[in-house]
Design an enzyme around this catalytic site. Structure first.
Site, PDB file in Angstrom:
ATOM      1  N   LYS A 156      12.298  -9.436  14.907  1.00 42.36           N
ATOM      2  CA  LYS A 156      10.899  -9.383  15.349  1.00 42.36           C
ATOM      3  C   LYS A 156      10.613  -7.961  15.830  1.00 42.36           C
ATOM      4  O   LYS A 156      11.513  -7.296  16.335  1.00 42.36           O
ATOM      5  CB  LYS A 156      10.688 -10.331  16.534  1.00 42.36           C
ATOM      6  CG  LYS A 156      10.494 -11.775  16.135  1.00 42.36           C
ATOM      7  CD  LYS A 156       9.979 -12.583  17.325  1.00 42.36           C
ATOM      8  CE  LYS A 156       9.883 -14.053  17.013  1.00 42.36           C
ATOM      9  NZ  LYS A 156       9.455 -14.849  18.169  1.00 42.36           N
ATOM     10  N   HIS A 206       4.894 -19.232  30.648  1.00 39.58           N
ATOM     11  CA  HIS A 206       6.347 -19.132  30.847  1.00 39.58           C
ATOM     12  C   HIS A 206       6.686 -19.333  32.328  1.00 39.58           C
ATOM     13  O   HIS A 206       7.649 -20.023  32.671  1.00 39.58           O
ATOM     14  CB  HIS A 206       6.861 -17.737  30.449  1.00 39.58           C
ATOM     15  CG  HIS A 206       6.728 -17.391  29.001  1.00 39.58           C
ATOM     16  ND1 HIS A 206       6.142 -16.233  28.574  1.00 39.58           N
ATOM     17  CD2 HIS A 206       7.128 -18.051  27.876  1.00 39.58           C
ATOM     18  CE1 HIS A 206       6.187 -16.169  27.246  1.00 39.58           C
ATOM     19  NE2 HIS A 206       6.761 -17.265  26.796  1.00 39.58           N
ATOM     20  N   ARG A 250       4.192 -26.768  23.654  1.00 42.67           N
ATOM     21  CA  ARG A 250       2.739 -26.762  23.838  1.00 42.67           C
ATOM     22  C   ARG A 250       2.026 -27.703  22.891  1.00 42.67           C
ATOM     23  O   ARG A 250       0.986 -28.246  23.213  1.00 42.67           O
ATOM     24  CB  ARG A 250       2.186 -25.346  23.590  1.00 42.67           C
ATOM     25  CG  ARG A 250       2.453 -24.371  24.694  1.00 42.67           C
ATOM     26  CD  ARG A 250       2.305 -22.964  24.200  1.00 42.67           C
ATOM     27  NE  ARG A 250       3.324 -22.662  23.224  1.00 42.67           N
ATOM     28  CZ  ARG A 250       3.582 -21.456  22.751  1.00 42.67           C
ATOM     29  NH1 ARG A 250       2.855 -20.445  23.130  1.00 42.67           N
ATOM     30  NH2 ARG A 250       4.544 -21.270  21.886  1.00 42.67           N
ATOM     31  N   SER A 260       2.263 -15.330  24.189  1.00 34.18           N
ATOM     32  CA  SER A 260       2.372 -13.869  24.336  1.00 34.18           C
ATOM     33  C   SER A 260       1.490 -13.176  23.299  1.00 34.18           C
ATOM     34  O   SER A 260       0.887 -12.137  23.584  1.00 34.18           O
ATOM     35  CB  SER A 260       3.823 -13.426  24.166  1.00 34.18           C
ATOM     36  OG  SER A 260       4.636 -14.013  25.152  1.00 34.18           O
TER      37      SER A 260
HETATM   38  P1  ADP Z   1      10.258 -17.576  21.238  1.00 32.94           P
HETATM   39  O1  ADP Z   1      10.128 -16.362  20.383  1.00 32.94           O
HETATM   40  O2  ADP Z   1      11.673 -17.987  21.487  1.00 32.94           O
HETATM   41  O3  ADP Z   1       9.378 -18.732  20.857  1.00 32.94           O
HETATM   42  P2  ADP Z   1       8.500 -17.169  23.494  1.00 32.94           P
HETATM   43  O4  ADP Z   1       8.625 -16.096  24.514  1.00 32.94           O
HETATM   44  O5  ADP Z   1       7.275 -17.169  22.658  1.00 32.94           O
HETATM   45  O6  ADP Z   1       9.828 -17.040  22.667  1.00 32.94           O
HETATM   46  O7  ADP Z   1       8.635 -18.581  24.183  1.00 32.94           O
HETATM   47  C1  ADP Z   1       9.753 -18.961  24.934  1.00 32.94           C
HETATM   48  C2  ADP Z   1       9.649 -20.428  25.295  1.00 32.94           C
HETATM   49  O8  ADP Z   1       8.518 -20.639  26.135  1.00 32.94           O
HETATM   50  C3  ADP Z   1       9.441 -21.366  24.109  1.00 32.94           C
HETATM   51  O9  ADP Z   1      10.118 -22.574  24.384  1.00 32.94           O
HETATM   52  C4  ADP Z   1       7.952 -21.594  24.081  1.00 32.94           C
HETATM   53  O10 ADP Z   1       7.620 -22.829  23.472  1.00 32.94           O
HETATM   54  C5  ADP Z   1       7.667 -21.614  25.576  1.00 32.94           C
HETATM   55  N1  ADP Z   1       6.282 -21.265  25.893  1.00 32.94           N
HETATM   56  C6  ADP Z   1       5.579 -20.203  25.468  1.00 32.94           C
HETATM   57  N2  ADP Z   1       4.320 -20.208  25.963  1.00 32.94           N
HETATM   58  C7  ADP Z   1       4.221 -21.327  26.730  1.00 32.94           C
HETATM   59  C8  ADP Z   1       3.153 -21.939  27.469  1.00 32.94           C
HETATM   60  N3  ADP Z   1       1.941 -21.392  27.524  1.00 32.94           N
HETATM   61  N4  ADP Z   1       3.427 -23.091  28.123  1.00 32.94           N
HETATM   62  C9  ADP Z   1       4.659 -23.645  28.038  1.00 32.94           C
HETATM   63  N5  ADP Z   1       5.685 -23.151  27.338  1.00 32.94           N
HETATM   64  C10 ADP Z   1       5.480 -21.995  26.680  1.00 32.94           C
END
Ligand code: ADP
Length: 167
Positions: free
Chosen positions: A48, A24, A97, A135
């Site tokens: 969630k 992130h 990703r 996460s």
């Molecule tokens: P959500 O529940 O909205 O998917 P996340 O916190 O999992 O929330 O992810 C938020 C954003 O960050 C999403 O667009 C996700 O694809 C992106 N994201 C998560 N992990 C990574 C990573 N390792 N590299 C790039 N983008 C990421």
């Protein structure tokens, strides 16, 4: 619009951030260079069951972005397109990703466009260093007391220890 007047370019990067990872952070750093202001918006998603409360997630993000002057952290519970409008932002940033991410993101972006065609979704490809990182992976490793020092900030690492192991 008057000729010569400059619109502030504002982007929203929404997500659960439960907790924020270096994947992130990489997107935040890169997106912050592209816009005048970047609002990292933590979704208070009632469907969630998060490990960290929405305020804890926002606080960890605030610590991680403290030295980024054009990045702010906020919490939202509205429909994303309404929130983006309310913030006078024009763009939603999402990280991609994998092909699986892409299919899911395409569905959301298309829905958001139907709801408000003025909101543009911009996808940023993950840094290959973090393409496997989520996460959920971080929480799984931390649950078994594994080393997450290369996946999250030291503050997040400490917060995970405290939350999962009461240390
Ligand atoms: P959500 O529940 O909205 O998917 P996340 O916190 O999992 O929330 O992810 C938020 C954003 O960050 C999403 O667009 C996700 O694809 C992106 N994201 C998560 N992990 C990574 C990573 N390792 N590299 C790039 N983008 C990421």
């Amino acid at each position: 619009m008057e000729k010569g007047s400059k619109i502030e370019r504002i982007a929203v990067y929404p997500g659960s951030f439960d907790p924020v990872t270096l994947g992130h952070m990489d997107i935040i750093q890169r997106a912050a260079k592209q816009y005048d202001r970047l609002i990292v918006a933590v979704l208070n998603n009632l469907s969630k069951k998060p490990l960290f409360s929405v305020e804890e997630r926002a606080q960890l993000l605030r610590q991680a972005t403290a030295d980024m002057p054009n990045v702010e952290v906020d919490v939202f519970r509205d429909l994303l397109v309404n929130y983006v409008d309310q913030k006078k932002a024009q763009v939603v940033v999402r990280g991609v990703r994998s092909v699986t991410d892409f299919e899911y993101e395409l569905q959301i972006a298309t829905t958001n466009r139907k709801l408000n065609e003025n909101v543009e979704t911009i996808f940023m490809m993950t840094n290959p260093l973090y393409s496997y990182l989520s996460s959920s992976v971080v929480k799984e490793i931390a649950q078994f007391d594994g080393d997450v020092s290369e996946l999250v900030t030291p503050e997040v690492q400490a917060a995970l220890k405290a939350k999962l192991h009461g240390k």
